[in-house]
Motif scaffolding. Sequence first.
Motif, PDB file in Angstrom:
ATOM      1  N   THR A  71       0.862  -1.176   0.000  1.00 15.13           N
ATOM      2  CA  THR A  71       0.000   0.000   0.000  1.00 15.13           C
ATOM      3  C   THR A  71       0.895   1.221   0.000  1.00 15.13           C
ATOM      4  O   THR A  71       1.762   1.351   0.870  1.00 15.13           O
ATOM      5  CB  THR A  71      -0.919   0.026   1.236  1.00 15.13           C
ATOM      6  N   GLY A  72       0.721   2.076  -0.985  1.00 14.34           N
ATOM      7  CA  GLY A  72       1.542   3.266  -1.076  1.00 14.34           C
ATOM      8  C   GLY A  72       1.131   4.127  -2.243  1.00 14.34           C
ATOM      9  O   GLY A  72       0.143   3.859  -2.932  1.00 14.34           O
ATOM     10  N   GLN A  73       1.894   5.148  -2.481  1.00 16.64           N
ATOM     11  CA  GLN A  73       1.609   6.122  -3.522  1.00 16.64           C
ATOM     12  C   GLN A  73       2.089   5.609  -4.883  1.00 16.64           C
ATOM     13  O   GLN A  73       3.205   5.096  -4.998  1.00 16.64           O
ATOM     14  CB  GLN A  73       2.314   7.424  -3.179  1.00 16.64           C
ATOM     15  N   VAL A  74       1.247   5.737  -5.888  1.00 22.07           N
ATOM     16  CA  VAL A  74       1.632   5.364  -7.246  1.00 22.07           C
ATOM     17  C   VAL A  74       2.641   6.399  -7.742  1.00 22.07           C
ATOM     18  O   VAL A  74       2.334   7.578  -7.861  1.00 22.07           O
ATOM     19  CB  VAL A  74       0.415   5.309  -8.193  1.00 22.07           C
TER      20      VAL A  74
ATOM     21  N   SER B  99       3.443   2.301 -16.184  1.00 21.75           N
ATOM     22  CA  SER B  99       4.029   2.014 -17.481  1.00 21.75           C
ATOM     23  C   SER B  99       3.161   0.984 -18.196  1.00 21.75           C
ATOM     24  O   SER B  99       2.099   0.620 -17.716  1.00 21.75           O
ATOM     25  CB  SER B  99       5.451   1.498 -17.276  1.00 21.75           C
ATOM     26  N   ALA B 100       3.636   0.483 -19.326  1.00 23.58           N
ATOM     27  CA  ALA B 100       2.857  -0.467 -20.130  1.00 23.58           C
ATOM     28  C   ALA B 100       2.625  -1.798 -19.416  1.00 23.58           C
ATOM     29  O   ALA B 100       1.559  -2.396 -19.556  1.00 23.58           O
ATOM     30  CB  ALA B 100       3.550  -0.703 -21.462  1.00 23.58           C
ATOM     31  N   ASP B 101       3.620  -2.274 -18.656  1.00 19.81           N
ATOM     32  CA  ASP B 101       3.476  -3.586 -18.015  1.00 19.81           C
ATOM     33  C   ASP B 101       3.767  -3.582 -16.520  1.00 19.81           C
ATOM     34  O   ASP B 101       3.734  -4.626 -15.881  1.00 19.81           O
ATOM     35  CB  ASP B 101       4.366  -4.619 -18.700  1.00 19.81           C
ATOM     36  N   HIS B 102       4.049  -2.404 -15.950  1.00 22.45           N
ATOM     37  CA  HIS B 102       4.348  -2.348 -14.525  1.00 22.45           C
ATOM     38  C   HIS B 102       4.012  -0.978 -13.939  1.00 22.45           C
ATOM     39  O   HIS B 102       3.780  -0.025 -14.668  1.00 22.45           O
ATOM     40  CB  HIS B 102       5.818  -2.686 -14.259  1.00 22.45           C
ATOM     41  N   ALA B 103       3.975  -0.953 -12.636  1.00 24.88           N
ATOM     42  CA  ALA B 103       3.793   0.294 -11.901  1.00 24.88           C
ATOM     43  C   ALA B 103       4.857   0.339 -10.823  1.00 24.88           C
ATOM     44  O   ALA B 103       5.393  -0.695 -10.412  1.00 24.88           O
ATOM     45  CB  ALA B 103       2.406   0.346 -11.265  1.00 24.88           C
ATOM     46  N   MET B 104       5.178   1.547 -10.368  1.00 23.69           N
ATOM     47  CA  MET B 104       6.072   1.690  -9.227  1.00 23.69           C
ATOM     48  C   MET B 104       5.247   2.250  -8.074  1.00 23.69           C
ATOM     49  O   MET B 104       4.603   3.291  -8.215  1.00 23.69           O
ATOM     50  CB  MET B 104       7.249   2.614  -9.511  1.00 23.69           C
ATOM     51  N   ILE B 105       5.268   1.528  -6.966  1.00 29.66           N
ATOM     52  CA  ILE B 105       4.531   1.926  -5.771  1.00 29.66           C
ATOM     53  C   ILE B 105       5.546   2.367  -4.727  1.00 29.66           C
ATOM     54  O   ILE B 105       6.435   1.593  -4.351  1.00 29.66           O
ATOM     55  CB  ILE B 105       3.672   0.764  -5.220  1.00 29.66           C
ATOM     56  N   ASP B 106       5.415   3.602  -4.269  1.00 31.49           N
ATOM     57  CA  ASP B 106       6.315   4.153  -3.254  1.00 31.49           C
ATOM     58  C   ASP B 106       5.732   3.849  -1.877  1.00 31.49           C
ATOM     59  O   ASP B 106       4.672   4.349  -1.516  1.00 31.49           O
ATOM     60  CB  ASP B 106       6.446   5.667  -3.442  1.00 31.49           C
ATOM     61  N   VAL B 107       6.441   3.014  -1.140  1.00 34.98           N
ATOM     62  CA  VAL B 107       6.022   2.626   0.205  1.00 34.98           C
ATOM     63  C   VAL B 107       7.092   3.105   1.177  1.00 34.98           C
ATOM     64  O   VAL B 107       8.181   2.530   1.242  1.00 34.98           O
ATOM     65  CB  VAL B 107       5.832   1.100   0.328  1.00 34.98           C
ATOM     66  N   GLY B 108       6.802   4.182   1.861  1.00 40.66           N
ATOM     67  CA  GLY B 108       7.746   4.709   2.843  1.00 40.66           C
ATOM     68  C   GLY B 108       9.082   5.110   2.243  1.00 40.66           C
ATOM     69  O   GLY B 108      10.121   4.913   2.878  1.00 40.66           O
TER      70      GLY B 108
ATOM     71  N   ALA C 197      -2.549   3.579  -3.612  1.00 42.39           N
ATOM     72  CA  ALA C 197      -3.078   2.331  -4.154  1.00 42.39           C
ATOM     73  C   ALA C 197      -2.626   1.165  -3.290  1.00 42.39           C
ATOM     74  O   ALA C 197      -1.632   1.260  -2.570  1.00 42.39           O
ATOM     75  CB  ALA C 197      -2.590   2.123  -5.589  1.00 42.39           C
ATOM     76  N   ALA C 198      -3.361   0.069  -3.390  1.00 42.60           N
ATOM     77  CA  ALA C 198      -2.990  -1.170  -2.693  1.00 42.60           C
ATOM     78  C   ALA C 198      -3.034  -2.308  -3.700  1.00 42.60           C
ATOM     79  O   ALA C 198      -3.959  -2.400  -4.508  1.00 42.60           O
ATOM     80  CB  ALA C 198      -3.934  -1.446  -1.539  1.00 42.60           C
TER      81      ALA C 198
END
Length: 75
Positions: free
Chosen positions: A6-9, A13-22, A45-46
């Motif tokens: 759970t964190g900020q998007v 991208s086309a096949d992935h996302a980066m989630i910033d968690v802390g 997002a989670a």
Amino acid sequence: MIGRLTGQVALKSADHAMIDVGGVGYVVYCSDRTLAGLPPVGQVAALWTELLVREDLLQLFGFASPHEREWHRLL
């Protein structure tokens, strides 16, 4: 194992996302449907996750629900 993030998007991208968690950015590979369901960059997002560990690779897959994750495990 990393079971859920759970964190900020930070990036989509086309096949992935980066989630910033802390302050740590996790690259999570997702289906088109899961990526489309994520909120815009900057929103929280989670994702339910499955970590693939191989000799030469660590790859994190993301899913919208634990049910989808279980189907991935069965495949």
